[in-house]
Design a protein around this motif. Structure first.
Motif, short mmCIF file in Angstrom:
data_model
loop_
_atom_site.label_atom_id
_atom_site.label_comp_id
_atom_site.label_asym_id
_atom_site.label_seq_id
_atom_site.Cartn_x
_atom_site.Cartn_y
_atom_site.Cartn_z
N UNK A 1 0.79 -1.23 0.00
CA UNK A 1 0.00 0.00 0.00
C UNK A 1 0.81 1.27 0.00
N UNK A 2 2.13 1.16 -0.21
CA UNK A 2 2.99 2.35 -0.25
C UNK A 2 3.44 2.59 -1.69
N UNK A 3 2.88 3.62 -2.32
CA UNK A 3 3.06 3.83 -3.76
C UNK A 3 4.07 4.93 -4.07
N UNK A 4 5.15 5.00 -3.29
CA UNK A 4 6.13 6.06 -3.50
C UNK A 4 6.85 5.90 -4.84
N UNK A 5 7.21 4.69 -5.19
CA UNK A 5 8.00 4.44 -6.40
C UNK A 5 7.15 3.82 -7.50
N UNK A 6 6.47 2.73 -7.21
CA UNK A 6 5.57 2.09 -8.17
C UNK A 6 4.14 2.36 -7.73
N UNK A 7 3.40 3.01 -8.61
CA UNK A 7 2.03 3.35 -8.25
C UNK A 7 1.25 3.81 -9.46
N UNK A 8 0.20 4.57 -9.25
CA UNK A 8 -0.65 5.02 -10.37
C UNK A 8 0.13 5.78 -11.44
N UNK A 9 1.15 6.56 -11.06
CA UNK A 9 1.88 7.33 -12.05
C UNK A 9 2.66 6.43 -13.01
N UNK A 10 3.15 5.30 -12.52
CA UNK A 10 3.92 4.41 -13.38
C UNK A 10 3.04 3.79 -14.47
N UNK A 11 1.72 3.81 -14.27
CA UNK A 11 0.82 3.29 -15.30
C UNK A 11 0.81 4.16 -16.55
N UNK A 12 1.35 5.39 -16.45
CA UNK A 12 1.37 6.27 -17.61
C UNK A 12 2.26 5.74 -18.74
N UNK A 13 3.17 4.82 -18.40
CA UNK A 13 4.03 4.27 -19.44
C UNK A 13 3.32 3.19 -20.24
N UNK A 14 2.17 2.70 -19.75
CA UNK A 14 1.50 1.60 -20.44
C UNK A 14 1.03 1.95 -21.86
N UNK A 15 0.44 3.12 -22.10
CA UNK A 15 0.01 3.41 -23.48
C UNK A 15 1.14 3.34 -24.49
N UNK A 16 2.30 3.87 -24.13
CA UNK A 16 3.43 3.82 -25.06
C UNK A 16 3.93 2.39 -25.23
N UNK A 17 3.92 1.63 -24.14
CA UNK A 17 4.36 0.23 -24.22
C UNK A 17 3.42 -0.57 -25.13
N UNK A 18 2.12 -0.31 -25.01
CA UNK A 18 1.16 -1.01 -25.86
C UNK A 18 1.37 -0.62 -27.32
N UNK A 19 1.54 0.69 -27.58
CA UNK A 19 1.78 1.16 -28.95
C UNK A 19 3.05 0.55 -29.50
N UNK A 20 4.12 0.53 -28.70
CA UNK A 20 5.41 -0.04 -29.12
C UNK A 20 5.23 -1.48 -29.56
N UNK A 21 4.56 -2.28 -28.75
CA UNK A 21 4.38 -3.70 -29.08
C UNK A 21 3.49 -3.89 -30.30
#
Length: 449
Positions: free
Chosen positions: A371-391
């Motif tokens: 439950x501690x989202x200091x490093x991995x959290x909702x903001x890291x999900x912003x990379x998913x659209x680019x990752x999906x497009x890349x693949x």
């Protein structure tokens, strides 16, 4: 170079430097958006670890990978490489097959070479590096049952101690008779038109080209989950990066598993050096002399990839050590005034990327589970659209290449999910292990390719 083919331009010509500038601009724009969106994340993490460390962590978790992926996607979308064309006369080629304890695979490798549709003369040298199994006997037995065209030959070069792959290749370089040299691993299956395609690409590429990397894919991908996820790394990651680099005249590695070289250029740089990353270091030696290394996406060879985590870790550790060996041998590449210098610096960033991922992001995932989202959290999900497009982009490009080769992309959903969500969790800590091994001078091992 004799036999090279000039291609007429058709339609509007969008120069390579212009494409480079566009891709750089798109990468910068994506990074700027990422910085703006991550300001709250940066503030929250700074309160925990301090501003400097927070900036380092977020830079190598989000900003640098985001720029790289945006640049790669835009480059692949802009890529319109000239088609290969058959020359009037195909040059003679020498094919060097270095092998050590390959009794289970060498027969298939030899048969695949004998079935090549290459119109010119081929000289095939099976270079045994002191095998202690039945490699030589299997090779001789296989050759005895072959029927080669009259203008081609194949022979086994054996009786030498185990001195490493570079020694075997250099022995072959001394013995071979032709000016175009191909290297192929002893556990590979070379697609029937692969030699033809890679030679045509070499002849059609710019005249300063001195090597061309072939497309190496996983052959044993059905064996288990380790090979299943590697299938996607070879099909998506490695192939895409080589295609991107070649567009800007600087593929960084002509891999030993399947590549073409100019013999005179190899001799000028002293052949393959004795190190764990001999193919990386010799490639950088060619680049340092101002030569170009191309990439032929439809010259396909299938090779056996490591099928255990231990073998996989040893291979990728060796690759990481090879990268550091290349930097130590050719640091001047960092200052070359050419487009591909970007990719050399790109490799510089691999070290902090792997370190931050291993020692910050992976622990951050564990914290997120609590439950501690200091490093991995909702903001890291912003990379998913680019990752999906890349693949999606890479899959589309690679599938079209397979279609032209009369190949079909195998359904491997499990491997793809492992590649997307698990692969880097294994790969990047292994790379850190490789960097540390090289920096501390630990014993080098050549056992896994």
């Amino acid at each position: 170079m004799p036999g090279r083919v000039d291609h007429p331009r058709r339609g509007r010509y969008f120069s390579v430097p212009a494409k480079y500038a566009v891709s750089i601009a798109i990468g910068i724009a994506w990074t700027a958006i990422s910085v703006f969106l991550s300001l709250r994340w940066l503030d929250a993490l700074s309160a925990v670890v301090g501003s400097f460390l927070a900036l380092i962590i977020i830079t190598f978790i989000a900003y640098v990978p985001g720029f790289m992926n945006a640049f790669l996607v835009s480059t692949i979308l802009l890529d319109r490489r000239p088609r290969r064309r058959a020359p009037a006369t195909y040059p003679s080629v020498s094919i060097l097959v270095a092998c050590y304890n390959e009794q289970a695979a060498i027969a298939d490798t030899i048969r695949s070479l004998a079935r090549q549709d290459y119109p010119g003369p081929m000289e095939i040298l099976i270079l045994d590096d002191g095998s202690v199994d039945e490699t030589v006997a299997r090779a001789l037995e296989t050759i005895g049952g072959l029927s080669l065209p009259g203008h081609s030959s194949i022979r086994v070069v054996a009786g030498f101690p185990n001195l490493g792959k570079s020694a075997a290749l250099n022995r072959g370089l001394e013995l071979c008779r032709h000016e175009i040299v191909l290297t192929i691993d002893g556990d590979s299956w070379v697609y029937a038109d692969a030699v033809t395609h890679i030679v045509e690409r070499y002849l059609a590429d710019p005249p300063e080209t001195r090597a061309v990397a072939g497309c190496v894919l996983a052959r044993n991908s059905r064996k288990n989950w380790v090979t299943q996820m590697q299938e996607w790394d070879y099909f998506h990651g490695i192939a895409a990066v080589k295609r991107m680099q070649s567009m800007y005249h600087g593929t960084l590695v002509a891999q030993g598993a399947f590549s073409l070289y100019d013999k005179a250029a190899l001799q000028a740089v002293g052949g393959w050096p004795e190190c764990v990353g001999e193919d990386i270091v010799v490639s950088w030696a060619l680049l340092e002399r101002g030569y170009r290394i191309g990439y032929c996406e439809d010259a396909v060879a299938f090779t056996n990839v490591p099928d255990t985590l231990r073998q996989f870790a040893r291979q990728r550790q060796r690759w990481s050590r090879g990268l550091l060996e290349a930097f130590k041998a050719h640091p001047r590449l960092l200052l070359k005034a050419r487009m591909s210098t970007l990719f050399v610096w790109w490799n510089v960033f691999f070290l902090p990327l792997d370190l931050v991922y291993t020692f910050a992001f992976l622990p951050g995932l564990l914290l997120a589970l609590l439950g501690m989202f200091y490093i991995a959290g909702p903001m890291t999900l912003l990379v998913l659209p680019l990752a999906i497009l890349w693949n999606l982009v890479i899959f589309s490009v690679q599938r079209q290449m397979f279609k032209r080769q009369d190949l079909v992309v195998r359904r491997n959903v499990k491997g793809f999910l492992l590649y997307v969500f698990v692969y880097t969790m294994i790969l990047q800590p292994v790379c850190v292990w490789g960097y540390a091994s090289e920096l501390f001078g630990l014993r080098k091992r050549w056992g896994t390719k």
